[in-house]
Design a protein around this motif. Structure first.
Motif, mmCIF file in Angstrom:
data_model
loop_
_atom_site.group_PDB
_atom_site.id
_atom_site.type_symbol
_atom_site.label_atom_id
_atom_site.label_comp_id
_atom_site.label_asym_id
_atom_site.label_seq_id
_atom_site.Cartn_x
_atom_site.Cartn_y
_atom_site.Cartn_z
ATOM 1 N N ASN B 500 -4.201 -6.522 22.713
ATOM 2 C CA ASN B 500 -5.167 -6.248 21.659
ATOM 3 C C ASN B 500 -4.372 -5.674 20.496
ATOM 4 O O ASN B 500 -4.130 -4.483 20.395
ATOM 5 C CB ASN B 500 -6.215 -5.258 22.157
ATOM 6 C CG ASN B 500 -7.308 -5.002 21.141
ATOM 7 O OD1 ASN B 500 -7.110 -5.166 19.942
ATOM 8 N ND2 ASN B 500 -8.463 -4.600 21.614
ATOM 9 N N VAL B 501 -3.895 -6.602 19.645
ATOM 10 C CA VAL B 501 -2.966 -6.222 18.593
ATOM 11 C C VAL B 501 -3.589 -5.206 17.646
ATOM 12 O O VAL B 501 -2.979 -4.206 17.280
ATOM 13 C CB VAL B 501 -2.495 -7.468 17.813
ATOM 14 C CG1 VAL B 501 -1.603 -7.083 16.658
ATOM 15 C CG2 VAL B 501 -1.781 -8.418 18.763
ATOM 16 N N GLU B 502 -4.842 -5.458 17.303
ATOM 17 C CA GLU B 502 -5.485 -4.563 16.349
ATOM 18 C C GLU B 502 -5.523 -3.130 16.883
ATOM 19 O O GLU B 502 -5.270 -2.171 16.164
ATOM 20 C CB GLU B 502 -6.897 -5.070 16.074
ATOM 21 C CG GLU B 502 -7.543 -4.398 14.902
ATOM 22 C CD GLU B 502 -8.969 -4.884 14.706
ATOM 23 O OE1 GLU B 502 -9.142 -5.835 13.942
ATOM 24 O OE2 GLU B 502 -9.884 -4.314 15.313
ATOM 25 N N GLU B 629 3.329 -1.202 3.022
ATOM 26 C CA GLU B 629 4.566 -1.990 3.076
ATOM 27 C C GLU B 629 5.260 -1.812 4.407
ATOM 28 O O GLU B 629 5.751 -2.762 5.000
ATOM 29 C CB GLU B 629 5.474 -1.618 1.892
ATOM 30 C CG GLU B 629 4.965 -2.240 0.607
ATOM 31 C CD GLU B 629 5.796 -1.908 -0.620
ATOM 32 O OE1 GLU B 629 6.679 -1.030 -0.530
ATOM 33 O OE2 GLU B 629 5.538 -2.530 -1.674
ATOM 34 N N ARG B 630 5.287 -0.588 4.884
ATOM 35 C CA ARG B 630 5.930 -0.369 6.175
ATOM 36 C C ARG B 630 5.110 -1.026 7.297
ATOM 37 O O ARG B 630 5.637 -1.610 8.222
ATOM 38 C CB ARG B 630 6.097 1.135 6.411
ATOM 39 C CG ARG B 630 6.556 1.509 7.815
ATOM 40 C CD ARG B 630 7.686 0.628 8.298
ATOM 41 N NE ARG B 630 8.949 0.871 7.638
ATOM 42 C CZ ARG B 630 9.903 1.646 8.121
ATOM 43 N NH1 ARG B 630 9.743 2.259 9.258
ATOM 44 N NH2 ARG B 630 11.029 1.796 7.468
ATOM 45 N N PHE B 631 3.771 -0.924 7.166
ATOM 46 C CA PHE B 631 2.898 -1.439 8.199
ATOM 47 C C PHE B 631 2.949 -2.965 8.269
ATOM 48 O O PHE B 631 3.048 -3.547 9.351
ATOM 49 C CB PHE B 631 1.462 -0.972 7.922
ATOM 50 C CG PHE B 631 0.498 -1.281 9.029
ATOM 51 C CD1 PHE B 631 0.366 -0.416 10.103
ATOM 52 C CD2 PHE B 631 -0.285 -2.423 8.995
ATOM 53 C CE1 PHE B 631 -0.522 -0.692 11.130
ATOM 54 C CE2 PHE B 631 -1.177 -2.708 10.018
ATOM 55 C CZ PHE B 631 -1.290 -1.841 11.082
ATOM 56 N N SER B 632 2.907 -3.619 7.066
ATOM 57 C CA SER B 632 2.832 -5.079 7.078
ATOM 58 C C SER B 632 4.201 -5.721 6.917
ATOM 59 O O SER B 632 4.390 -6.884 7.218
ATOM 60 C CB SER B 632 1.932 -5.566 5.929
ATOM 61 O OG SER B 632 2.578 -5.358 4.686
ATOM 62 N N ARG B 633 5.183 -4.953 6.383
ATOM 63 C CA ARG B 633 6.517 -5.467 6.073
ATOM 64 C C ARG B 633 6.488 -6.475 4.940
ATOM 65 O O ARG B 633 7.334 -7.354 4.859
ATOM 66 C CB ARG B 633 7.180 -6.084 7.314
ATOM 67 C CG ARG B 633 7.443 -5.083 8.410
ATOM 68 C CD ARG B 633 8.593 -4.197 8.025
ATOM 69 N NE ARG B 633 8.931 -3.261 9.083
ATOM 70 C CZ ARG B 633 9.951 -2.424 8.994
ATOM 71 N NH1 ARG B 633 10.734 -2.419 7.935
ATOM 72 N NH2 ARG B 633 10.199 -1.590 9.970
ATOM 73 N N TYR B 634 5.459 -6.395 4.090
ATOM 74 C CA TYR B 634 5.414 -7.237 2.894
ATOM 75 C C TYR B 634 5.238 -6.332 1.682
ATOM 76 O O TYR B 634 4.669 -5.244 1.797
ATOM 77 C CB TYR B 634 4.243 -8.227 2.966
ATOM 78 C CG TYR B 634 4.492 -9.375 3.910
ATOM 79 C CD1 TYR B 634 5.389 -10.393 3.570
ATOM 80 C CD2 TYR B 634 3.840 -9.445 5.128
ATOM 81 C CE1 TYR B 634 5.633 -11.438 4.438
ATOM 82 C CE2 TYR B 634 4.078 -10.497 6.008
ATOM 83 C CZ TYR B 634 4.984 -11.491 5.653
ATOM 84 O OH TYR B 634 5.219 -12.516 6.506
ATOM 85 N N LEU B 693 -5.798 -5.967 7.154
ATOM 86 C CA LEU B 693 -4.413 -5.501 7.090
ATOM 87 C C LEU B 693 -3.711 -5.776 8.424
ATOM 88 O O LEU B 693 -2.583 -6.288 8.455
ATOM 89 C CB LEU B 693 -4.373 -4.002 6.773
ATOM 90 C CG LEU B 693 -2.984 -3.375 6.736
ATOM 91 C CD1 LEU B 693 -2.174 -3.893 5.545
ATOM 92 C CD2 LEU B 693 -3.068 -1.847 6.666
ATOM 93 N N ALA B 694 -4.404 -5.444 9.517
ATOM 94 C CA ALA B 694 -3.781 -5.628 10.831
ATOM 95 C C ALA B 694 -3.643 -7.101 11.174
ATOM 96 O O ALA B 694 -2.853 -7.482 12.037
ATOM 97 C CB ALA B 694 -4.602 -4.902 11.904
ATOM 98 N N GLY B 695 -4.422 -7.930 10.467
ATOM 99 C CA GLY B 695 -4.371 -9.365 10.725
ATOM 100 C C GLY B 695 -3.139 -10.042 10.122
ATOM 101 O O GLY B 695 -2.817 -11.179 10.477
#
Lengths: 346, 801
Positions: B500-502, B629-634, B693-695
């Motif tokens: 459960n990635v989210e 940025e840290r969370f998504s790496r974008y 965001l988590a997606g």
């Protein structure tokens, strides 16, 4: 001459040995090795010596000079070190002055314990599911074998949403437990299943130190071919032992919940007294912890699972209660009160 | 519910001196939760029979006397203030250590030896109410006429030697058969391996004579109604044994007839009612109430009924609310000589609804709503008649019982696979064990094959309680003993569970925000009210509203996390100069379909003191963008947004974009909103759609080679129109050389007296670097000139150039 030199060497070495400061050492150096020093005088006198003695005395004098210089050097380093040590010892630096502020934030205790619970069950092969908090009467009640006449359906327990109605789903409620996710998961994935569902639940209940309109539960269930009550006991003992970091035993006794048959109450051995009986466990040796049971065939059917082929158990416990128990929190309202004086303790 | 051990012993030959704690635990682990037990004798500890040998006047008080009272072999001096004592009187004496209630009022206190007005007193002569005996007079209890000796424990005199268990009612929800001693005795017999003494009322009901006229108009709501007339009764106080039993299990004795109906209810679980026959005109009619029909119930309350409710009536008036409570107009009184006893079966759902509507929960309701066995109605009536004839020897039964019924008494027969039983329990239970257990609980078992049985359910378990195989599994396992089922781990494949990635990323988000950015996580409620909406300049569009709510700040389901966070910030600012918090939670938005949009959001806020006016926005901006940025790496960009919620400052707001998609916003709170919450300093928020965001799938990071050649830094300071943004200026700088300009960092902004009004000075440090060579001074100078030219092109004046 030779004797004179050796006597001088001895006298100088003695003086160096006794010197207790750089200054004293300086004086010694001047006295013996300075321009007007005793050794210097002897060295100067070498040229007046008979030729036969010159090389011998000259050599010896130089040897003495080297010995004395080395001794002075060593003593000087020694004294420097001592003086530095003393200086450092006498330092008045105050280590109790607070450092610059580098404080971290805090993660809510419910999140922390929930994470721990999720990790333990995840490691035992359980998947973690979510479901809607605004739920239909069907999933919250009928699907769980709680027909319309059941006491849990009373207005006194359930929040209803205004103006929502559906032929299949009935009225709309705030889920009163995490159990609706059982049927939803069965519908989606079928059998076999190993699932936990931590989540927010609601009860229409007057608020006091041990009741709140909002609290957290963890639902768990396992469905396979030969899943039994013995497995429930085993899995829960594993879980609780992992959670509390010590061996915990589980007691099962009969209980009643419409969505399970047989219905069970699960207690665990009191962590404070180890089962001997104390104030915390009300002298029973057991702490009431959760409701559980073998999933009722009507619930399996509602989830599209054939009860002739599959069987399993389900349990539900209060995450909020667990957090309160673990941290000695005596008022449930602190958890959703958002007071940082409370949160910052975790 | 209370269960008396003495009563149980009427039906189960329990071993003498069975430890009540052990028995209580047995009941808990096999049948229903025992919440505790009371030894009735405890209340009478250190209270004994005393004989007053002599009475002398008190030297210092004319209202007190000094007695010498014999308690066993010793004689105690006891000071007494009552005037009804006499030499030779037998009376209860509380010795030091006894629990007494002074003058029958207040809490129990432990008696200690004392001096009363200077005279030693080693105990107390007691009035009944001081030691919990039913004796209303404030005088010393005279034990005259009882078979007593000095020193005899009072518990023995009054047979207060019972143990009373308290059973958790919740655990009896599905067991109508356990709402009386007899049913509980059946269980106890099974779990202690005893044989139940079957209850067989010993009463002769005549086949001829007068029977009550009964007409049942609605058999759905009343499947069975039995009635019996008993004449020539005398209404008086019940005998002591009957009172003792009722008192032990929490009923107040009233009069013999009422007491007997309560006794039979406590014994068999069947509620009964006795009407004074004189008040019943022509006969009993069981019918639905008329709209707005009124009745005064036994508790003196006048109640208005509706046509879904069932009443017991005569031909003139309602005399009881069926299965709930009797009416005052037909109540048994001291003059009653003829009674009609009702023993009926009512529809449980109807009883429950009526009780809820009237707000009236009684012992009868608690039982009827569980679905009683209709056969019990007749047994209970016989048992009642038996007891009435025993207590009123002159009474006689007028004639046969009237029995009106429409029942579908189909037998429930359940096929049971005993292999399945073992599989579900996870213990090797033999077919013989299954048969023995079921038989001990009065199921009728027929063996079909080595793994198949046919089980007939007894009538008292056949009303909703037991109808499927799993119900039988429960019967078998609970009597077999859950403690005998060994904990085992299932033998299942070790495939990892679906992730459960989210969920896991939610915990990661919390770590970043709390441990990386110093925010604290709070939880707020999922609802707010009109006041919170008003404070936030919001209306109730898209809000789900609660039909029933408990307080005015919990009427609407939240569509944003902001209002509750703001409320929380206002509260926390009382204790902290600045507040940094966030919440991860759901919002619920009406969308026209049945199920609303449920979304997961993260909102965070920084609230500072008033002198930090601009800092809040900038702090939240760096928190939100760095976090994302840290969370998504974008990379995240902050741009103008069209989504401006009413609680946001209309120009201090920016959208948060990843890959051109708007995932949320940062903003300062509208000054009017702050004023509504009495917050003085600036508060800035970020609001992020966490599901989106988590997606975003995290890219797999690829290593970039470290620079091989040194870079050069140049500083550029430009004075420019205040309306030009920092971003505009940086864009112009970058244009000078897209490849060689690696970074552009703003290190100073100045607005003020040293430069022209309407202008600002911006200072940048620019890094130039090539991947394949060391830059030459000429290259640097050329880029610098281009930068100057570009800045001049947008109206800038280069300082120091």
């Amino acid at each position: 001459m030779k004797e004179q030199l050796l006597a001088l060497q001895k006298a100088c070495l003695d003086a160096i040995k006794k010197a207790d400061s750089s200054n004293a050492l300086q004086e010694i150096e001047v006295k013996y090795l300075g321009r007007k020093g005793e050794l210097t005088a002897i060295l100067r006198g070498v040229k007046d010596l008979p030729d036969a003695q010159k090389p011998i005395v000259g050599k010896l004098s130089n040897e003495v000079k080297t010995v004395l210089e080395e001794a002075l050097e060593n003593k000087s380093k020694e004294l420097e070190k001592e003086e530095l040590n003393k200086q450092l010892q006498d330092d008045t630096f105050d280590i109790t002055i607070p450092g610059p502020d580098r404080s971290l934030g805090h993660v809510h205790p419910l999140s922390q314990v929930q994470h721990q619970v999720e990790k333990i069950f995840n490691s035992m092969g359980f998947m973690i599911m979510d479901g809607p908090e605004v739920e239909s009467e069907y999933y919250n009640f009928e699907g769980l074998n709680i027909p319309a006449w059941h006491p849990a359906r009373d207005m006194q327990d359930t929040f209803f949403i205004k103006g929502k109605h559906d032929k299949k789903h009935g009225r709309m409620v705030l889920r009163t437990h995490t159990s609706p996710v059982q049927v939803r998961t069965m519908e989606k994935y079928g059998a076999p299943l190993r699932v936990i569902v931590p989540g927010r639940t609601f009860r229409y209940e007057a608020t006091d130190a041990s009741h709140d309109t909002t609290f957290y539960q963890v639902e768990g269930f396992m469905i396979d071919k030969n899943i039994s009550i013995a497995h429930l006991k085993g899995v829960l003992a594993q879980f609780l032992s992992s959670l509390f970091g010590k061996e915990v035993t589980v007691r099962i006794r009969p209980g009643y919940f419409p969505f399970v048959e047989p219905g069970l109450e699960v207690d665990f051995s009191c962590l404070i007294c180890g089962g001997k009986g104390c104030r915390v466990c009300k002298y029973t040796g057991w702490v009431e912890f959760m409701g559980a049971g073998m999933i009722h065939e009507n619930v399996l059917k509602a989830g599209g699972i054939d009860p002739k082929k599959w069987q399993g158990w389900a349990f539900g416990f209060g995450l909020t209660r667990l957090v309160m128990m673990r941290h000695g929190i005596d008022d449930i309202r602190l958890l959703l009160g958002g007071d940082l004086r409370f949160i910052n303790q975790f | 519910m209370y269960i008396s051990l003495n009563w149980i012993k009427d039906f189960v030959p329990l071993k003498k001196g069975i430890d009540p704690r052990t028995l209580g635990e047995l009941i808990t682990v096999h049948t229903a939760e025992v919440e505790g037990y009371t030894d009735l004798a405890d209340r009478f500890k250190h209270i004994v029979v005393g004989k007053i040998e002599s009475i002398a006047s008190h030297p210092n008080a004319d209202k007190l006397t000094v007695t010498q009272t014999k308690v066993g072999s010793k004689t105690h001096q006891i000071v007494c203030g009552a005037d009804n004592i006499y030499e030779g009187m037998y009376a209860p004496v509380a010795l030091p250590g006894a629990q007494v209630k002074w003058h029958g009022e207040g809490d129990l206190v432990e008696l200690k030896p004392a001096k009363l007005r200077g005279v030693k007193s080693e105990g107390m002569l007691c009035a009944g109410e001081e030691i919990g005996l039913e004796n209303k007079e404030d005088r010393i209890y005279d034990l005259k006429g009882l078979d007593v000796k000095p020193g005899m424990p009072l518990a023995d005199v009054f047979k207060k030697n019972d143990i009373v268990f308290e059973i958790d009612n919740k655990s009896l929800t599905h067991r109508p058969d356990l709402w009386g001693h007899y049913g509980m005795a059946r269980e106890i017999a099974a779990i202690t391996d005893n044989t139940l003494n079957k209850l067989k009322p010993d009463v002769h009901i005549p086949t001829k004579g007068e029977s009550p006229a009964i007409e049942v108009k609605d058999y759905t709501l009343c499947p069975r109604y039995c009635g019996l007339i008993i004449n020539n009764i005398t209404v008086e106080e019940s005998p002591q044994w009957l009172q003792d039993r009722l008192l032990a299990v929490g009923y107040r004795p009233i009069s013999n007839i009422v007491d007997i109906t309560n006794y039979v209810m406590a014994e068999l679980g069947q509620p009964l009612h006795a009407f004074d026959k004189n008040f019943i005109k022509e006969g009993i009619v069981v019918r639905r109430a008329k709209k707005k029909e009124k009745i005064t119930t036994l508790d003196g309350q006048k109640r208005e009924l509706d046509d879904t409710m069932l009443v017991i009536a005569d031909h003139k008036k309602p005399v009881a609310i069926a299965g709930v409570m009797g009416g005052e107009n037909s109540e048994i009184n001291d003059e009653t000589t003829s009674i009609i006893i009702e023993s009926a079966n009512f529809n449980p759902e109807s009883i429950r609804t009526t009780s809820t509507k009237l707000g009236l929960r009684t012992e009868a309701v608690q039982r009827f709503e569980k679905s009683l066995d209709p056969i019990l109605a007749e047994t209970a009536l016989q048992r009642t008649a038996e007891l009435i004839l025993q207590v009123c020897p002159d009474a006689n039964i007028a004639g046969p019982m009237t029995d009106k019924k429409k029942l579908s008494l189909e037998e429930i027969i359940i096929p049971l696979n005993t292999e399945k039983v073992s599989s579900k329990i996870g213990a090797p239970i033999t077919q013989k064990e299954c048969i023995d257990i079921l038989t001990s609980l009065e199921f009728t078992v027929k063996k079909v094959s080595d793994k198949r049985l046919e089980v007939k359910v007894p009538s008292f378990r056949a009303t909703k309680d037991i109808d499927i195989e799993d119900d039988l599994v429960e019967e078998i396992v609970r009597i077999y003993g859950y403690d005998k089922v060994k904990a085992t781990l299932p033998d299942l494949p070790i495939t990892p569970p679906m992730a459960n990635v989210e969920r896991s990323r939610k915990h990661y988000a919390r770590s970043l925000l709390s441990y990386g950015f110093g925010l604290s996580e709070i939880y707020t409620y999922s609802f707010y009210g009109k006041q919170e909406l008003d404070n936030c300049l919001m209306n109730d569009d898209h809000h789900l509203q609660l039909e029933n709510y408990l307080s005015h700040d919990q009427t609407h389901l939240r569509t944003t996390l902001v209002p509750n966070l703001l409320k929380n910030i206002a509260e926390n600012l009382r204790f902290y100069p600045s507040v940094r918090v966030y919440e991860v939670g759901r919002t619920y938005k009406e969308n026209g379909n049945y199920f609303p949009n449920e979304e997961k959001w993260i909102a965070g806020a920084v609230a500072l003191s008033p002198d930090d006016e601009k800092k809040a926005f900038l702090e939240i901006k760096s928190i939100a963008t760095t976090f994302m940025e840290r969370f998504s790496r974008y990379p995240v960009t902050v741009k103008k947004t069209k989504t401006v919620p009413p609680y946001a400052h209309p120009s201090r707001i920016g959208g948060l974009f990843v890959h051109g998609k708007e995932l949320g916003r940062i903003f300062e709170v509208h000054p009017q909103v702050l004023a509504h919450w009495n917050i003085e300093g600036p508060v800035a928020f970020f609001e992020l759609n966490f599901t989106q965001l988590a997606g975003i799938e995290e890219p797999l990071l690829q290593y970039e080679p470290l620079p091989k050649f040194p870079g050069l830094e140049i500083d550029v300071s430009v004075v420019i129109d205040a309306k030009k943004t920092v971003a505009d200026v940086a864009k112009e700088i970058q244009k000078a050389d897209k490849k060689l300009i690696k970074t552009i960092s703003l290190f100073d902004i100045y607005e003020g007296e040293h430069i022209e009004k309407g202008k600002k000075a911006l200072a940048y440090r620019i890094l130039l670097q090539a991947d394949d060579r060391t830059l030459t001074d000429e290259e640097m100078a050329s880029i610098q000139q281009k930068i100057f030219k570009n800045l001049k092109g947008i109206g800038g004046v280069i300082r120091g150039a």
